[in-house]
Write a protein that holds these residues in place. Sequence first.
Motif, PDB file in Angstrom:
ATOM      1  N   SER A  49       0.833  -1.196   0.000  1.00 46.99           N
ATOM      2  CA  SER A  49       0.000   0.000   0.000  1.00 46.99           C
ATOM      3  C   SER A  49       0.867   1.245   0.000  1.00 46.99           C
ATOM      4  O   SER A  49       1.780   1.368   0.819  1.00 46.99           O
ATOM      5  CB  SER A  49      -0.912   0.006   1.237  1.00 46.99           C
ATOM      6  OG  SER A  49      -1.591   1.232   1.361  1.00 46.99           O
ATOM      7  N   GLU A  51      -0.731   4.748  -0.412  1.00 48.34           N
ATOM      8  CA  GLU A  51      -1.864   5.624  -0.705  1.00 48.34           C
ATOM      9  C   GLU A  51      -1.411   7.069  -0.873  1.00 48.34           C
ATOM     10  O   GLU A  51      -0.532   7.548  -0.168  1.00 48.34           O
ATOM     11  CB  GLU A  51      -2.896   5.525   0.415  1.00 48.34           C
ATOM     12  CG  GLU A  51      -4.162   6.312   0.131  1.00 48.34           C
ATOM     13  CD  GLU A  51      -5.206   6.131   1.208  1.00 48.34           C
ATOM     14  OE1 GLU A  51      -6.155   6.949   1.255  1.00 48.34           O
ATOM     15  OE2 GLU A  51      -5.082   5.175   2.004  1.00 48.34           O
ATOM     16  N   SER A 528      -6.282   8.784   5.391  1.00 48.34           N
ATOM     17  CA  SER A 528      -6.638   7.771   4.403  1.00 48.34           C
ATOM     18  C   SER A 528      -8.060   7.961   3.894  1.00 48.34           C
ATOM     19  O   SER A 528      -8.990   8.204   4.666  1.00 48.34           O
ATOM     20  CB  SER A 528      -6.503   6.372   5.004  1.00 48.34           C
ATOM     21  OG  SER A 528      -6.902   5.391   4.069  1.00 48.34           O
ATOM     22  N   SER A 533      -4.058   3.593  -4.546  1.00 47.29           N
ATOM     23  CA  SER A 533      -2.890   4.460  -4.608  1.00 47.29           C
ATOM     24  C   SER A 533      -2.496   4.751  -6.042  1.00 47.29           C
ATOM     25  O   SER A 533      -2.646   3.924  -6.934  1.00 47.29           O
ATOM     26  CB  SER A 533      -1.718   3.789  -3.879  1.00 47.29           C
ATOM     27  OG  SER A 533      -0.531   4.464  -4.146  1.00 47.29           O
TER      28      SER A 533
END
Length: 548
Positions: A49, A51, A528, A533
């Motif tokens: 991840s 993001e 978040s 992403s």
Amino acid sequence: MADPGGGAVCNGSVDIQSDCPNENCQRNGIVKEAQQNGNSNFYKPIVESFEEAPLHAMVFTYLGYGIATLFGYLRDFLRNWGIEKCNAAVEREEQKDFVPLYQNFENFYTRNLYMRIRDNWNRPICSNPGALFDVMERVSDDYNWTFRSTGRIIKDVINMGSYNFLGLAAKYDESMRTVKDVLETYGTGVGSTRQEMGTLDKHKELEDLVAKFLNVEAAMVFGMGFATNSMNIPALVGKGCLILSDELNHASLVLGARLSGATIRIFKHNNVQSLEKLLRDAIIYGQPRTRRAWKKILILVEGIYSMEGSIVYLPQIVALKKKYKAYLYIDEAHSIGSLGPTGRGVVEFFGMDPRDVDVCMGTFTKSFGASGGYLAGRKDLVDYLRAHSHSAAYATSMSPPVAEQIIRSMKLIMGLDGTTQGLQRVQQLAKNTRYFRQRLSQLGFIIYGNEASPVVPLLLYMPAKVAAFARHLLNRYKIGVVVVGFPATPLAEARARFCISATHTREMLDKVLEALDEIGDLLHVKYSRHRKSARPELYDESSFELED
């Protein structure tokens, strides 16, 4: 690989077709089923991840740096005119005509921003770095230029910052009896280098055990992890060789590459397409000006990247290494002991053959509760290093009690102590890692890295929030964390970095998560938006030029 002036990589005809021979082979590490050397390999999915930050967070981050810069110039003006006292290092008046030792502008960031939040770093502790540790309280009377101890100790702080992944850096107990016995027999130091009178039977025992643990032919150990990279890469490559280095590699790899005298080219982090373009160009065009073939092409990567929490895309990189006849050097400082079903690192994590990696490097400072590092691989490689390593020739050998601590820890992980405690620790670390990462995501924080990485970066962005985050966690919740900012990270990507340990209980992790939930609301750092992403899209781009 032995001789820096060794066999060349030819600039002949090269097949540059895709490394995905069938429909089951997909990019970005999702699934890969490829025929390599006549064998079908099934690789673990890579779930990572990265993001993207909200626009308002980036705007206020840069605005904060801009305001700090303006006030920094104002304060420098006041210091130059003697209105404000200057605590920074300055040139002596009698040396004003000399070449300056201190570059004034280069220290601008340190003087005017770092000093404001310096109390969050270099905190002294006075216990072992276990799941709980003790922190010495200190205060500053001159705005963090100097500190003094108050004599008070903050007891039982939850340690979320040390690389004590398996909890083997612990207080003395009866399981450490062998370390005590070695201390009584050998003493604390060796007083010589490996090439003179500094090779002990304990060093040979440790090297044989490391080779067995990694399932390679041979290994060599060194007294310092940083020097394992910086002092041995120059022995492997030199002038006329090419190093392809990940842009986020550790400083020890960067220093070793620079000291080698080899040509260095950087590829984007974990970007297989960027790496392949550099490899293809290196084969086609050869060395600058002469167009001769490179003597060697060495790829430098890490197992776990300690600032990003990401894991190297090893299957794809090994496929490229074989395709273009390059060598692969992997630094497993953070991944050895913490990844894989039995803690054997990123090679085991992906279920690959250790022979696919030409030079296996790792340190004993994280999972093994000790110090030093190792290089492992083929026997002829290790024999070459014994003769040509700068560390072997000039650095003092590893302390005998430290070697015994590593032997004890490695036997525990391998189960050679007759118990399953080592395997249980590896499994508990994996459970703690998954739980902590999943809960942070559910709380709304932006976290980076692979779901299996025990290094968990939590993005804070703004420098003022970095300081407030660390201070509040320690003072209000008795939680110790590491916060990181520029220049260790990009300017606008300051973060807290959590390190998970097998000795963290579920109650400890829940207490930390509860505190983070509260402080996240207080500081408004739950950025978040749970959207895809933009960062992985880099791996499909057509341009591979690095930004300045």
